[in-house]
Design an enzyme around this catalytic site. Structure first.
Site, PDB file in Angstrom:
ATOM      1  N   GLU A  79      12.524  22.142   4.436  1.00  0.00           N
ATOM      2  CA  GLU A  79      11.523  23.338   4.363  1.00  0.00           C
ATOM      3  C   GLU A  79      10.203  22.609   3.697  1.00  0.00           C
ATOM      4  O   GLU A  79       9.320  23.561   3.486  1.00  0.00           O
ATOM      5  CB  GLU A  79      12.324  24.548   3.633  1.00  0.00           C
ATOM      6  CG  GLU A  79      12.589  24.222   2.043  1.00  0.00           C
ATOM      7  CD  GLU A  79      13.237  25.645   1.583  1.00  0.00           C
ATOM      8  OE1 GLU A  79      14.275  25.662   1.413  1.00  0.00           O
ATOM      9  OE2 GLU A  79      12.212  26.552   1.219  1.00  0.00           O
ATOM     10  N   CYS A 111      16.622  26.999   2.532  1.00  0.00           N
ATOM     11  CA  CYS A 111      17.597  26.067   2.200  1.00  0.00           C
ATOM     12  C   CYS A 111      18.984  26.124   3.085  1.00  0.00           C
ATOM     13  O   CYS A 111      20.091  25.309   2.763  1.00  0.00           O
ATOM     14  CB  CYS A 111      18.101  26.553   0.793  1.00  0.00           C
ATOM     15  SG  CYS A 111      16.830  26.535  -0.440  1.00  0.00           S
ATOM     16  N   HIS A 233      25.245  26.600  -2.789  1.00  0.00           N
ATOM     17  CA  HIS A 233      24.086  25.923  -2.810  1.00  0.00           C
ATOM     18  C   HIS A 233      23.407  26.530  -4.175  1.00  0.00           C
ATOM     19  O   HIS A 233      23.634  27.558  -4.743  1.00  0.00           O
ATOM     20  CB  HIS A 233      23.247  26.870  -1.700  1.00  0.00           C
ATOM     21  CG  HIS A 233      21.736  27.151  -2.188  1.00  0.00           C
ATOM     22  ND1 HIS A 233      21.019  25.854  -2.117  1.00  0.00           N
ATOM     23  CD2 HIS A 233      20.677  27.779  -2.487  1.00  0.00           C
ATOM     24  CE1 HIS A 233      19.617  26.097  -2.451  1.00  0.00           C
ATOM     25  NE2 HIS A 233      19.500  27.424  -2.519  1.00  0.00           N
TER      26      HIS A 233
END
Ligand code: COA
Length: 385
Positions: A79, A111, A233
């Protein structure tokens, strides 16, 4: 068919900032950073590195001459890409001297994109079992000096080879996923720093995890007792605990203890690197496999991938017989310990020294300090060595 991660590698830049020092410079309590948010150090990226060099520097560790002949596709998730048109994967193809007869593509969804890349790779290998796919997740998490997000910055890349009969993990075909338009984090094309509502992001992350966990249990009939650990994450390491705490009481006491110990194992590398955006959940997996003492082949780990905006996916991997000898635990630890500490003043100077203006030709000489390097601009084109 057995398809999954055959090789994995990690790369992070050579500079590191101690977050106790940063807390003091910002007038914050150090415990807020190290305990409340769960970060000890963050990677500081010099201006001769970007997502391409980090991705290539990660991938070169697992792409040998044999692999060069067999890789059929390069999927680059980021990103913080370096061009609005051209894929970072093409630069990596050149730097790694891969064949011209490969597919190269860049993926974006905050993400989350690394997970989509992995899923695409798995489906492609399922259709073409003799092919091998290089998946790279590379990012610079950049929020701005003295902002609330500053403590959660970081940089690095994870590279993985997806193939049949993998050495490390099987990627199981049990995903549940969801998407919902939310303004928790985004970066307009004219900005180099992300806009973020970190508290909203935390709430959406927690809610999506809980929703997908219920959906996963309904669809697979699995329970929390079926998993050895989770890789989350980790925009900051406390996030994993916030998510797991929502469901931990579903397990018996011994299993609760095991899952919480393995959560700590999964957070170790991120504590010292910071957020990797697309690569974060796979650094968490690598950390879990590197630090957990009690993982056994055949056991399942759950992967929760979240990308602001927002999209999330929950699925499982099964550990393979040779997973321990196939992960680069020692080399990652060595890489982290050999980084150079920078002061807050040095970090701020590096932060503000990005070479962003494509209209100004600048070429630095190659130092080979970190193998692949961003040299500068010529005729509006990025130059690498
Ligand atoms: N000792 C121990 N803990 C402390 C503390 C101290 N002295 N001072 C504060 N804390 C705790 C708070 O209680 C809080 O814990 P909790 O979240 O469990 O309630 C935590 O530290 C953070 O404090 P908070 O006041 O919420 O910090 P903040 O307003 O500065 O924001 C983030 C923290 C993480 C939300 C912010 O850094 C951010 O937005 N980061 C970007 C992350 C993100 O969303 N990325 C995009 C998604 S991938």
């Amino acid at each position: 068919m057995n398809i999954g991660i055959d090789k994995i590698a990690f790369y992070t830049p050579e500079y590191v900032l101690d977050l106790v020092t940063l807390a003091k410079a910002r007038g914050d309590e150090p415990d807020k950073y190290t305990i409340g948010i769960g970060q000890d150090e963050q990677a500081v990226i010099p201006n001769d590195e970007d997502v391409v060099t980090m991705g290539a520097n990660a991938a070169r560790q697992i792409v040998d001459d044999q692999e060069r002949k067999t890789i059929d596709m390069v999927i680059f998730a980021t990103e913080s890409g370096i061009d609005n048109s051209k894929s970072s994967a093409i630069y990596v193809q050149k730097l790694l001297q891969l064949s011209e007869f490969v597919r190269t593509i860049e993926l974006k969804q905050a993400c989350y994109a690394g997970t989509f890349g992995l899923m695409q790779a798995r489906d492609y290998v399922a259709a073409h079992p003799d092919k091998r796919v290089l998946v790279i997740a590379s990012d610079i998490a950049r929020y701005g000096l003295a902002t609330a997000g500053e403590v959660t910055q970081g940089a690095g890349a994870v590279a993985m080879i997806v193939a049949t009969n993998p050495n490390i993990t099987l990627i199981n075909d049990d995903s549940v996923y969801m998407s919902r338009e939310v303004a928790d984090f985004w970066r307009p094309v004219d900005r180099t720093e992300a806009l973020v509502d970190g508290h909203l992001s935390t709430e959406v992350y927690k809610e999506m995890f809980l929703t997908l966990w219920q959906r996963y249990k309904n669809q697979t009939k699995h329970s929390l007792n079926d998993f050895t650990g989770f890789a989350f994450h980790l925009p900051y390491t406390k996030m994993g605990k916030k998510a797991l705490d929502q469901i931990i009481l579903e397990a018996d006491e011994a299993q609760q203890k095991r899952l919480l110990n393995n959560l700590i194992a999964s957070q170790q590398f991120s504590r010292h690197v910071g957020n990797l955006y697309t690569g974060s959940v796979y650094l968490s997996l690598l950390s879990l496999l590197s630090h957990s003492k009690d993982l056994k082949p055949g056991e399942k780990v759950a992967i929760f991938s979240y990308g602001s905006g927002a999209e999330a996916e929950l699925y499982s991997m099964t550990l393979q017989p040779d997973f321990r000898s196939s992960i680069p635990a020692a080399s990652v630890a060595k890489q982290l310990s050999e980084r150079q500490q920078v002061s807050v003043a040095q970090y701020e100077k590096i932060f503000q020294s990005q070479l962003l203006d494509s209209h100004v030709d600048v070429i630095r000489s190659a130092t080979k300090k970190h193998h692949f390097q961003f040299l500068g601009w010529q005729n509006g084109e990025r130059q690498y060595s």
